[in-house]
Design an enzyme around this catalytic site. Structure first.
Site, PDB file in Angstrom:
ATOM      1  N   SER A   1     -18.266 -35.947 -16.709  1.00  0.00           N
ATOM      2  CA  SER A   1     -18.659 -37.324 -16.340  1.00  0.00           C
ATOM      3  C   SER A   1     -17.801 -37.920 -15.218  1.00  0.00           C
ATOM      4  O   SER A   1     -18.116 -38.987 -14.687  1.00  0.00           O
ATOM      5  CB  SER A   1     -18.549 -38.236 -17.564  1.00  0.00           C
ATOM      6  OG  SER A   1     -17.179 -38.494 -17.880  1.00  0.00           O
TER       7      SER A   1
ATOM      8  N   LYS B   1     -14.475 -55.535 -20.651  1.00  0.00           N
ATOM      9  CA  LYS B   1     -14.105 -56.829 -20.038  1.00  0.00           C
ATOM     10  C   LYS B   1     -13.460 -56.617 -18.660  1.00  0.00           C
ATOM     11  O   LYS B   1     -13.744 -57.329 -17.717  1.00  0.00           O
ATOM     12  CB  LYS B   1     -13.120 -57.576 -20.946  1.00  0.00           C
ATOM     13  CG  LYS B   1     -13.758 -58.109 -22.235  1.00  0.00           C
ATOM     14  CD  LYS B   1     -12.905 -59.161 -22.910  1.00  0.00           C
ATOM     15  CE  LYS B   1     -11.900 -58.604 -23.872  1.00  0.00           C
ATOM     16  NZ  LYS B   1     -12.389 -57.804 -24.980  1.00  0.00           N
ATOM     17  N   GLY B   2     -12.566 -55.634 -18.568  1.00  0.00           N
ATOM     18  CA  GLY B   2     -11.886 -55.407 -17.294  1.00  0.00           C
ATOM     19  C   GLY B   2     -10.447 -54.981 -17.503  1.00  0.00           C
ATOM     20  O   GLY B   2     -10.130 -54.341 -18.499  1.00  0.00           O
TER      21      GLY B   2
ATOM     22  N   GLY C   1      -4.888 -35.224 -20.613  1.00  0.00           N
ATOM     23  CA  GLY C   1      -4.198 -34.757 -19.415  1.00  0.00           C
ATOM     24  C   GLY C   1      -5.172 -34.185 -18.403  1.00  0.00           C
ATOM     25  O   GLY C   1      -5.168 -34.559 -17.223  1.00  0.00           O
TER      26      GLY C   1
ATOM     27  N   ALA D   1     -13.314 -40.482 -22.136  1.00  0.00           N
ATOM     28  CA  ALA D   1     -12.617 -40.292 -20.851  1.00  0.00           C
ATOM     29  C   ALA D   1     -12.730 -41.474 -19.893  1.00  0.00           C
ATOM     30  O   ALA D   1     -12.308 -41.360 -18.745  1.00  0.00           O
ATOM     31  CB  ALA D   1     -13.054 -39.009 -20.139  1.00  0.00           C
ATOM     32  N   ALA D   2     -13.247 -42.606 -20.361  1.00  0.00           N
ATOM     33  CA  ALA D   2     -13.321 -43.786 -19.482  1.00  0.00           C
ATOM     34  C   ALA D   2     -11.909 -44.201 -19.060  1.00  0.00           C
ATOM     35  O   ALA D   2     -11.640 -44.428 -17.875  1.00  0.00           O
ATOM     36  CB  ALA D   2     -14.016 -44.931 -20.204  1.00  0.00           C
ATOM     37  N   GLY D   3     -11.010 -44.277 -20.040  1.00  0.00           N
ATOM     38  CA  GLY D   3      -9.626 -44.665 -19.746  1.00  0.00           C
ATOM     39  C   GLY D   3      -8.923 -43.617 -18.900  1.00  0.00           C
ATOM     40  O   GLY D   3      -8.153 -43.950 -17.990  1.00  0.00           O
ATOM     41  N   ASP D   4      -9.181 -42.350 -19.182  1.00  0.00           N
ATOM     42  CA  ASP D   4      -8.545 -41.266 -18.407  1.00  0.00           C
ATOM     43  C   ASP D   4      -9.015 -41.299 -16.960  1.00  0.00           C
ATOM     44  O   ASP D   4      -8.228 -41.081 -16.023  1.00  0.00           O
ATOM     45  CB  ASP D   4      -8.900 -39.896 -19.006  1.00  0.00           C
ATOM     46  CG  ASP D   4      -8.410 -39.759 -20.444  1.00  0.00           C
ATOM     47  OD1 ASP D   4      -7.406 -40.395 -20.785  1.00  0.00           O
ATOM     48  OD2 ASP D   4      -9.054 -39.017 -21.211  1.00  0.00           O
TER      49      ASP D   4
ATOM     50  N   LEU E   1      -8.991 -53.518 -20.766  1.00  0.00           N
ATOM     51  CA  LEU E   1      -9.647 -54.338 -21.796  1.00  0.00           C
ATOM     52  C   LEU E   1     -11.102 -53.910 -21.987  1.00  0.00           C
ATOM     53  O   LEU E   1     -11.986 -54.747 -22.178  1.00  0.00           O
ATOM     54  CB  LEU E   1      -9.559 -55.821 -21.378  1.00  0.00           C
ATOM     55  CG  LEU E   1      -8.120 -56.337 -21.163  1.00  0.00           C
ATOM     56  CD1 LEU E   1      -8.108 -57.557 -20.254  1.00  0.00           C
ATOM     57  CD2 LEU E   1      -7.459 -56.658 -22.491  1.00  0.00           C
TER      58      LEU E   1
ATOM     59  N   GLU F   1      -0.469 -36.573 -25.888  1.00  0.00           N
ATOM     60  CA  GLU F   1      -1.075 -35.429 -26.587  1.00  0.00           C
ATOM     61  C   GLU F   1      -0.227 -34.171 -26.408  1.00  0.00           C
ATOM     62  O   GLU F   1      -0.656 -33.079 -26.772  1.00  0.00           O
ATOM     63  CB  GLU F   1      -2.504 -35.189 -26.095  1.00  0.00           C
ATOM     64  CG  GLU F   1      -3.472 -36.225 -26.645  1.00  0.00           C
ATOM     65  CD  GLU F   1      -4.928 -35.930 -26.338  1.00  0.00           C
ATOM     66  OE1 GLU F   1      -5.772 -36.359 -27.141  1.00  0.00           O
ATOM     67  OE2 GLU F   1      -5.223 -35.300 -25.308  1.00  0.00           O
TER      68      GLU F   1
ATOM     69  N   ASP G   1     -13.673 -30.039 -25.852  1.00  0.00           N
ATOM     70  CA  ASP G   1     -14.276 -31.103 -26.669  1.00  0.00           C
ATOM     71  C   ASP G   1     -15.550 -30.609 -27.341  1.00  0.00           C
ATOM     72  O   ASP G   1     -16.473 -30.117 -26.666  1.00  0.00           O
ATOM     73  CB  ASP G   1     -14.614 -32.321 -25.794  1.00  0.00           C
ATOM     74  CG  ASP G   1     -13.378 -33.074 -25.332  1.00  0.00           C
ATOM     75  OD1 ASP G   1     -12.274 -32.787 -25.839  1.00  0.00           O
ATOM     76  OD2 ASP G   1     -13.525 -33.958 -24.466  1.00  0.00           O
TER      77      ASP G   1
ATOM     78  N   GLY H   1      -9.527 -33.409 -22.953  1.00  0.00           N
ATOM     79  CA  GLY H   1      -8.077 -33.529 -23.116  1.00  0.00           C
ATOM     80  C   GLY H   1      -7.620 -34.622 -22.161  1.00  0.00           C
ATOM     81  O   GLY H   1      -8.020 -34.632 -20.990  1.00  0.00           O
TER      82      GLY H   1
HETATM   83  O1  RIB Z   1      -9.497 -39.511 -23.825  1.00  0.00           O
HETATM   84  C1  RIB Z   1     -10.558 -38.657 -24.136  1.00  0.00           C
HETATM   85  C2  RIB Z   1     -10.023 -37.332 -24.590  1.00  0.00           C
HETATM   86  O2  RIB Z   1      -9.314 -37.517 -25.789  1.00  0.00           O
HETATM   87  C3  RIB Z   1     -11.102 -36.304 -24.928  1.00  0.00           C
HETATM   88  O3  RIB Z   1     -11.493 -35.545 -23.819  1.00  0.00           O
HETATM   89  C4  RIB Z   1     -10.454 -35.504 -26.046  1.00  0.00           C
HETATM   90  O4  RIB Z   1     -10.136 -34.198 -25.687  1.00  0.00           O
HETATM   91  C5  RIB Z   1      -9.220 -36.285 -26.463  1.00  0.00           C
HETATM   92  O5  RIB Z   1      -8.071 -35.697 -26.026  1.00  0.00           O
END
Ligand code: RIB
Length: 308
Positions: free
Chosen positions: A292, A224-225, A42, A249-252, A221, A140, A14, A40
């Site tokens: 993070s 929100k949650g 994954g 990367a919050a969702g990841d 969400l 991806e 990134d 990424g």
């Molecule tokens: O979800 C966040 C990621 O999306 C980042 O780390 C970036 O590499 C993209 O793939």
């Protein structure tokens, strides 16, 4: 019990560009800082699973370059089995992230080696899939490889989790083998045609996904949650309120952390979502994707201190 989680997915370096706000068309702007971090979808999800205590394996591709060595190193540092990360002739994937002062980001991805994954790679890594408790993938990497991987998973009683990100339509051949789908508002709208706003829309979207063949859904969400609907349970978990620095990367982190805690019958989904929400709340308080993502003890300590 320790969950065995296999992630088929992307590895990106990134390039983070910190800006006050997004530039307008034709505008030249200065950035306040530029940073490089591992990322990424994954890799982020695998590292979140591993740091939360799962025994994790990764299937992916990097270029024969410095970035590829760096990315493989991040996985190995997190004690992830990276023996199914192979070399491509293409360069290692990269993402270019415009990070605004309010913590929101806009991301451009150069797929590179991630796009070179084929069915042969899945065949070669088959054992990593069939011996796992959970198999996770995103969008991806090529969908054809995900279809093959999910087919092997389902033939071997492995629970499959799809994170359809970046948002894309999901072919029927993949959907029919998805046990749990975890998606945000944009992805939900693209897949179901239902705009996610009022509570009613969550129920409608989950019902539509069930009709499409996916019986278990988590709609994230943002601040929100998260709303969840499985074959046996339904509910909403409020997000923890924190000061956001960087949402990358919050969702990841949510997804990887979730997979480390879930049981295969998804019977503890509520507790697993609370854990995943805290992992994600910790991630948004730090810069970068991989740097993070919190460790198990950090999530548990934060949960111990939280009032909920
Ligand atoms: O979800 C966040 C990621 O999306 C980042 O780390 C970036 O590499 C993209 O793939």
């Amino acid at each position: 019990m320790v969950n065995r989680v296999t992630v088929l997915g992307s590895l990106n370096v990134d390039n983070i560009m910190q800006v006050k706000r997004l530039p307008l068309p034709g505008e030249t702007m200065t950035m306040s800082a530029k940073k490089i971090a591992g990322g990424g979808k994954g890799a982020n999800q695998a590292i979140a699973a591993a740091r939360s205590g799962a025994q994790t394996a990764f299937i992916g591709k990097v270029g024969a370059d410095e970035q590829g060595r760096l990315m493989k190193g991040y996985l190995e540092d997190a004690k992830i089995d990276a023996t199914s990360v192979t070399l491509a002739t293409e360069e290692t994937g990269q993402a270019f992230i415009l990070l605004q002062e309010n913590g929101e980001n806009s991301i451009l991805v150069l797929g590179g080696a991630n796009q070179a994954i084929t069915d042969d790679d899945i065949e070669a890594a088959k054992e990593k899939i069939t011996t796992a408790d959970f198999l996770i993938t995103q969008f991806e990497t090529p969908i054809e490889a995900s279809i093959t991987a999910f087919k092997y998973a389902k033939e071997n009683d492995v629970v499959t989790i799809l994170n359809p990100a970046p948002a894309k339509r999901v072919p029927e051949a993949l959907l029919k083998n998805v046990d749990l789908i975890v998606l945000n508002e944009t992805e939900t709208e693209l897949l179901t045609g239902i705009k996610i706003d009022a509570e009613e829309s969550w129920y409608q979207a989950a019902a539509k996904l069930a009709k499409m063949g996916v019986k278990n859904t988590i709609i994230t969400l943002g601040s929100k949650g998260a709303y969840y609907k499985t074959t046996t349970a339904e509910g909403f978990i409020k997000a923890f309120k924190v000061a956001t620095l960087d949402t990358t990367a919050a969702g990841d982190t949510f997804l990887g952390a979730l997979s480390s805690q879930l049981d295969k019958a998804l019977s503890n989904i509520e507790e697993a979502i609370v854990f995943a929400s805290m992992a994600s709340a910790l991630a948004v308080q730090k810069f970068g994707a991989i740097p993070s993502i919190p460790q198990l003890n950090e999530v548990n300590d934060a949960l111990g201190e939280a009032n909920f």
